[in-house]
Design a protein around this motif. Structure first.
Motif, PDB file in Angstrom:
ATOM      1  N   LYS A  12      19.426  21.346  17.119  1.00  0.00           N
ATOM      2  CA  LYS A  12      20.380  20.640  17.970  1.00  0.00           C
ATOM      3  C   LYS A  12      19.701  19.489  18.702  1.00  0.00           C
ATOM      4  O   LYS A  12      20.257  18.394  18.809  1.00  0.00           O
ATOM      5  CB  LYS A  12      21.025  21.597  18.975  1.00  0.00           C
ATOM      6  N   GLU A  13      18.490  19.716  19.177  1.00  0.00           N
ATOM      7  CA  GLU A  13      17.753  18.683  19.899  1.00  0.00           C
ATOM      8  C   GLU A  13      17.512  17.454  19.014  1.00  0.00           C
ATOM      9  O   GLU A  13      17.747  16.314  19.427  1.00  0.00           O
ATOM     10  CB  GLU A  13      16.427  19.285  20.366  1.00  0.00           C
ATOM     11  N   LEU A  14      17.055  17.675  17.780  1.00  0.00           N
ATOM     12  CA  LEU A  14      16.819  16.558  16.871  1.00  0.00           C
ATOM     13  C   LEU A  14      18.135  15.888  16.487  1.00  0.00           C
ATOM     14  O   LEU A  14      18.237  14.661  16.456  1.00  0.00           O
ATOM     15  CB  LEU A  14      16.070  17.025  15.624  1.00  0.00           C
ATOM     16  N   ALA A  15      19.148  16.683  16.233  1.00  0.00           N
ATOM     17  CA  ALA A  15      20.454  16.133  15.860  1.00  0.00           C
ATOM     18  C   ALA A  15      21.023  15.263  16.980  1.00  0.00           C
ATOM     19  O   ALA A  15      21.616  14.212  16.715  1.00  0.00           O
ATOM     20  CB  ALA A  15      21.415  17.262  15.500  1.00  0.00           C
ATOM     21  N   LEU A  16      20.845  15.669  18.229  1.00  0.00           N
ATOM     22  CA  LEU A  16      21.332  14.865  19.356  1.00  0.00           C
ATOM     23  C   LEU A  16      20.630  13.511  19.421  1.00  0.00           C
ATOM     24  O   LEU A  16      21.225  12.525  19.848  1.00  0.00           O
ATOM     25  CB  LEU A  16      21.145  15.619  20.674  1.00  0.00           C
ATOM     26  N   LEU A  17      19.383  13.457  18.979  1.00  0.00           N
ATOM     27  CA  LEU A  17      18.679  12.180  18.951  1.00  0.00           C
ATOM     28  C   LEU A  17      19.283  11.251  17.894  1.00  0.00           C
ATOM     29  O   LEU A  17      19.364  10.040  18.094  1.00  0.00           O
ATOM     30  CB  LEU A  17      17.186  12.390  18.680  1.00  0.00           C
ATOM     31  N   TYR A  18      19.699  11.811  16.768  1.00  0.00           N
ATOM     32  CA  TYR A  18      20.315  11.009  15.713  1.00  0.00           C
ATOM     33  C   TYR A  18      21.763  10.648  16.029  1.00  0.00           C
ATOM     34  O   TYR A  18      22.254   9.606  15.604  1.00  0.00           O
ATOM     35  CB  TYR A  18      20.267  11.755  14.371  1.00  0.00           C
ATOM     36  N   PHE A  19      22.468  11.522  16.729  1.00  0.00           N
ATOM     37  CA  PHE A  19      23.895  11.313  17.017  1.00  0.00           C
ATOM     38  C   PHE A  19      24.163  11.445  18.515  1.00  0.00           C
ATOM     39  O   PHE A  19      24.852  12.369  18.953  1.00  0.00           O
ATOM     40  CB  PHE A  19      24.737  12.338  16.247  1.00  0.00           C
ATOM     41  N   PRO A  20      23.641  10.523  19.318  1.00  0.00           N
ATOM     42  CA  PRO A  20      23.764  10.673  20.774  1.00  0.00           C
ATOM     43  C   PRO A  20      25.195  10.596  21.296  1.00  0.00           C
ATOM     44  O   PRO A  20      25.472  11.090  22.386  1.00  0.00           O
ATOM     45  CB  PRO A  20      22.920   9.514  21.318  1.00  0.00           C
ATOM     46  N   ASP A  21      26.092  10.007  20.534  1.00  0.00           N
ATOM     47  CA  ASP A  21      27.472   9.869  20.996  1.00  0.00           C
ATOM     48  C   ASP A  21      28.385  10.994  20.521  1.00  0.00           C
ATOM     49  O   ASP A  21      29.569  11.013  20.854  1.00  0.00           O
ATOM     50  CB  ASP A  21      28.055   8.525  20.557  1.00  0.00           C
ATOM     51  N   SER A  22      27.847  11.916  19.739  1.00  0.00           N
ATOM     52  CA  SER A  22      28.635  13.054  19.250  1.00  0.00           C
ATOM     53  C   SER A  22      28.562  14.206  20.242  1.00  0.00           C
ATOM     54  O   SER A  22      27.671  14.260  21.081  1.00  0.00           O
ATOM     55  CB  SER A  22      28.111  13.533  17.897  1.00  0.00           C
ATOM     56  N   THR A  23      29.479  15.121  20.094  1.00  0.00           N
ATOM     57  CA  THR A  23      29.467  16.301  20.967  1.00  0.00           C
ATOM     58  C   THR A  23      28.333  17.229  20.546  1.00  0.00           C
ATOM     59  O   THR A  23      27.972  17.278  19.359  1.00  0.00           O
ATOM     60  CB  THR A  23      30.788  17.072  20.881  1.00  0.00           C
ATOM     61  N   PRO A  24      27.768  17.964  21.479  1.00  0.00           N
ATOM     62  CA  PRO A  24      26.699  18.908  21.135  1.00  0.00           C
ATOM     63  C   PRO A  24      27.128  19.928  20.076  1.00  0.00           C
ATOM     64  O   PRO A  24      26.308  20.397  19.298  1.00  0.00           O
ATOM     65  CB  PRO A  24      26.378  19.595  22.465  1.00  0.00           C
ATOM     66  N   GLN A  25      28.414  20.240  20.018  1.00  0.00           N
ATOM     67  CA  GLN A  25      28.902  21.193  19.029  1.00  0.00           C
ATOM     68  C   GLN A  25      28.913  20.614  17.619  1.00  0.00           C
ATOM     69  O   GLN A  25      28.793  21.341  16.641  1.00  0.00           O
ATOM     70  CB  GLN A  25      30.324  21.666  19.393  1.00  0.00           C
ATOM     71  N   ALA A  26      29.045  19.305  17.497  1.00  0.00           N
ATOM     72  CA  ALA A  26      29.189  18.672  16.182  1.00  0.00           C
ATOM     73  C   ALA A  26      27.886  18.123  15.612  1.00  0.00           C
ATOM     74  O   ALA A  26      27.761  17.975  14.394  1.00  0.00           O
ATOM     75  CB  ALA A  26      30.206  17.544  16.267  1.00  0.00           C
ATOM     76  N   VAL A  27      26.902  17.843  16.464  1.00  0.00           N
ATOM     77  CA  VAL A  27      25.713  17.145  15.986  1.00  0.00           C
ATOM     78  C   VAL A  27      24.951  17.905  14.908  1.00  0.00           C
ATOM     79  O   VAL A  27      24.451  17.306  13.964  1.00  0.00           O
ATOM     80  CB  VAL A  27      24.750  16.753  17.130  1.00  0.00           C
TER      81      VAL A  27
END
Length: 72
Positions: A12-27
């Motif tokens: 989730k942490e890495l995904a949030l870096l790639y998709f900062p504008d997405s919801t934490p549930q979707a990243v």
């Protein structure tokens, strides 16, 4: 902007870096889809012992991911 560091990241942490504008549930789903669509990336991750159900990426796996997808 902070320099990207290769280290262990939760998925989730890495995904949030790639998709900062997405919801934490979707990243997580977004990054997983990117990775699964890239066969050479999946093949290299498999060599490292990557498991789709693991909770994190080790530094070697993170390096492979950024080699294919670029830095977040």
């Amino acid at each position: 902007m902070e320099e990207f560091k290769i280290r262990t990241y939760t998925k989730k942490e890495l995904a949030l870096l790639y998709f900062p504008d997405s919801t934490p549930q979707a990243v997580g789903k977004h990054l997983k889809a990117w990775i699964q669509r890239n066969k050479p990336l999946m093949d290299e991750l498999a060599i490292t012992g990557y498991q789709s159900n693991s909770k994190s990426y080790n530094p070697r796996q993170v390096k492979i991911i950024i080699d294919y997808l670029g830095e977040p």
